[in-house]
Design a protein around this motif. Structure first.
Motif, PDB file in Angstrom:
ATOM      1  N   ASP A   9    -102.276  38.933 -16.881  1.00  0.00           N
ATOM      2  CA  ASP A   9    -101.629  39.805 -15.900  1.00  0.00           C
ATOM      3  C   ASP A   9    -100.185  40.116 -16.284  1.00  0.00           C
ATOM      4  N   PHE A  10     -99.538  39.249 -17.067  1.00  0.00           N
ATOM      5  CA  PHE A  10     -98.117  39.433 -17.405  1.00  0.00           C
ATOM      6  C   PHE A  10     -97.955  40.690 -18.254  1.00  0.00           C
ATOM      7  N   ARG A  45     -92.171  28.719 -20.479  1.00  0.00           N
ATOM      8  CA  ARG A  45     -90.794  29.154 -20.702  1.00  0.00           C
ATOM      9  C   ARG A  45     -90.740  30.448 -21.505  1.00  0.00           C
ATOM     10  N   ALA A  46     -91.741  30.702 -22.328  1.00  0.00           N
ATOM     11  CA  ALA A  46     -91.777  31.945 -23.091  1.00  0.00           C
ATOM     12  C   ALA A  46     -91.890  33.137 -22.140  1.00  0.00           C
ATOM     13  N   TYR A  47     -92.696  32.981 -21.079  1.00  0.00           N
ATOM     14  CA  TYR A  47     -92.820  34.036 -20.078  1.00  0.00           C
ATOM     15  C   TYR A  47     -91.508  34.184 -19.305  1.00  0.00           C
ATOM     16  N   GLU A  48     -90.857  33.077 -19.056  1.00  0.00           N
ATOM     17  CA  GLU A  48     -89.577  33.113 -18.352  1.00  0.00           C
ATOM     18  C   GLU A  48     -88.539  33.882 -19.162  1.00  0.00           C
ATOM     19  N   ALA A  65     -83.016  36.963 -11.447  1.00  0.00           N
ATOM     20  CA  ALA A  65     -83.466  35.602 -11.145  1.00  0.00           C
ATOM     21  C   ALA A  65     -84.960  35.503 -11.420  1.00  0.00           C
ATOM     22  N   VAL A  66     -85.364  34.428 -12.115  1.00  0.00           N
ATOM     23  CA  VAL A  66     -86.769  34.186 -12.439  1.00  0.00           C
ATOM     24  C   VAL A  66     -87.105  32.756 -12.048  1.00  0.00           C
ATOM     25  N   VAL A  67     -88.205  32.564 -11.310  1.00  0.00           N
ATOM     26  CA  VAL A  67     -88.590  31.241 -10.827  1.00  0.00           C
ATOM     27  C   VAL A  67     -90.029  30.962 -11.238  1.00  0.00           C
TER      28      VAL A  67
END
Length: 345
Positions: free
Chosen positions: A122-123, A156-159, A170-172
């Motif tokens: 989905d990303f 963390r790669a997606y972050e 901001a990313v959570v």
């Protein structure tokens, strides 16, 4: 008109999201009218929340429910609940679907937009940029929420990919089912604050609404799974509604959006692609399209490896789409405050 609490009015207006922005719109002759916040919008009726609790509003003649959005503030008669007028919105979320001539209202007076995606197929950076442009144009604060982190080796790669989409974003990373999820989102969900959730079906939006609302809510949002072969979800939310958050705020859940067209979002796109916006004044020509002109600072940055060429390609596509889909509205926050008019702001 004040929001002082008493026996007849046990709920503070401020806890419903009322602020000076709305207070300043009241006229002296409207002292007999009470502020109500729209909770649900149906085909032929509206429900709202007032200081005395939930009510069903009576629409004036010739007005349409399509003129209102969940989260709107309206004035209605104390006794009859007859809606008098809608107050000007502080922010408004609206989207245009393919083939649609008019934008569809998704929510009003939203302080923070949670853009929910998952760490799987989905990303999609291009789709996330569309949501960010929507949030920027609406005047809301966007926050990307990454779910299903336990399904990948390196969340963390997606972050990092998400953080690169917009300056100061901001990313959570969270698990919507976890008790820690509400705590992680607490900075945006305080008393009187309103958040909305957007994203594809199956990424955990409805689950997150349930988590934020807490165990005391009367009607939990139905949740559903995803198709394994492409990570696409089944639609479980089919309408928009306002839910109380356990921490004192409010959340608007929205149906999954698999297609999202951008229109009239020039300022939102400028914020989203700040690295291009900041380079543009350095181009030789003031009307540079960053496509073929000599002395283009933007293409120079691409050649130097400073600017991602994919970002430039996506910027060009959104700018072209936004221009082609222009609906003629004057800005992201203005508009008519009178019930029954077709102009949506």
């Amino acid at each position: 008109m004040t929001d002082d609490s008493d026996a007849a009015h046990p709920v503070l207006l401020s806890s419903l999201g009322w602020s000076d922005f709305f207070e300043d719109q009241l006229e002296p002759h409207e002292a007999g009218l009470a502020p109500h916040r729209i909770a649900t919008v149906h085909r032929a009726r509206l429900t709202a929340i007032s200081q005395t609790g939930p009510v069903e509003l009576t629409l004036p003649v010739h007005s349409q429910t399509g003129d209102f959005a969940v989260g709107d503030w309206v004035l209605a008669d104390h006794q009859t609940q007859l809606l008098h007028r809608r107050l000007i919105r502080k922010t408004v979320l609206e989207r245009r679907t393919e083939g649609s001539k008019t934008p569809q209202l998704a929510g009003a007076n939203v302080d923070t937009l949670f853009i929910v995606t998952s760490c799987n197929a989905d990303f999609n950076p291009a789709r996330l940029e569309r949501y960010l442009a929507l949030a920027n144009e609406a005047g809301t604060n966007p926050v990307i929420l990454l779910t299903k982190a336990d399904t990948v080796a390196d969340a963390r790669a997606y972050e990092q990919q998400s953080l690169a989409l917009q300056h100061g974003l901001a990313v959570v990373i969270l698990n919507p089912l976890s008790r820690d999820a509400a705590g992680a989102l607490a900075p945006w969900c305080g008393v009187g604050q309103t958040v909305a959730l957007v994203g594809s079906s199956g990424v955990g939006k409805s689950t997150l609404v349930n988590t934020l609302a807490g165990p005391t809510q009367e009607l939990a949002q139905q949740t559903g799974g995803i198709r394994e072969h492409d990570a696409k979800g089944r639609h479980t939310t089919t309408s928009r509604s306002l839910h109380a958050i356990a921490g004192g705020g409010w959340v608007i859940d929205t149906p999954g959006m698999r297609t999202l067209r951008v229109s009239d979002a020039a300022s939102g796109i400028e914020i989203l692609f700040a690295e291009i916006t900041e380079l543009a004044p350095l181009c030789r020509f003031s009307d540079c399209t960053h496509a073929h002109e000599p002395g283009c600072a933007v293409r120079g940055a691409v050649a130097a490896g400073v600017l991602d060429p994919e970002r430039l390609t996506r910027w060009r596509k959104l700018v072209e789409e936004s221009s082609n889909q222009t609906s003629g509205r004057s800005g992201p926050r203005g508009g008519s405050a009178t019930a029954g008019r077709s102009k949506r702001r």
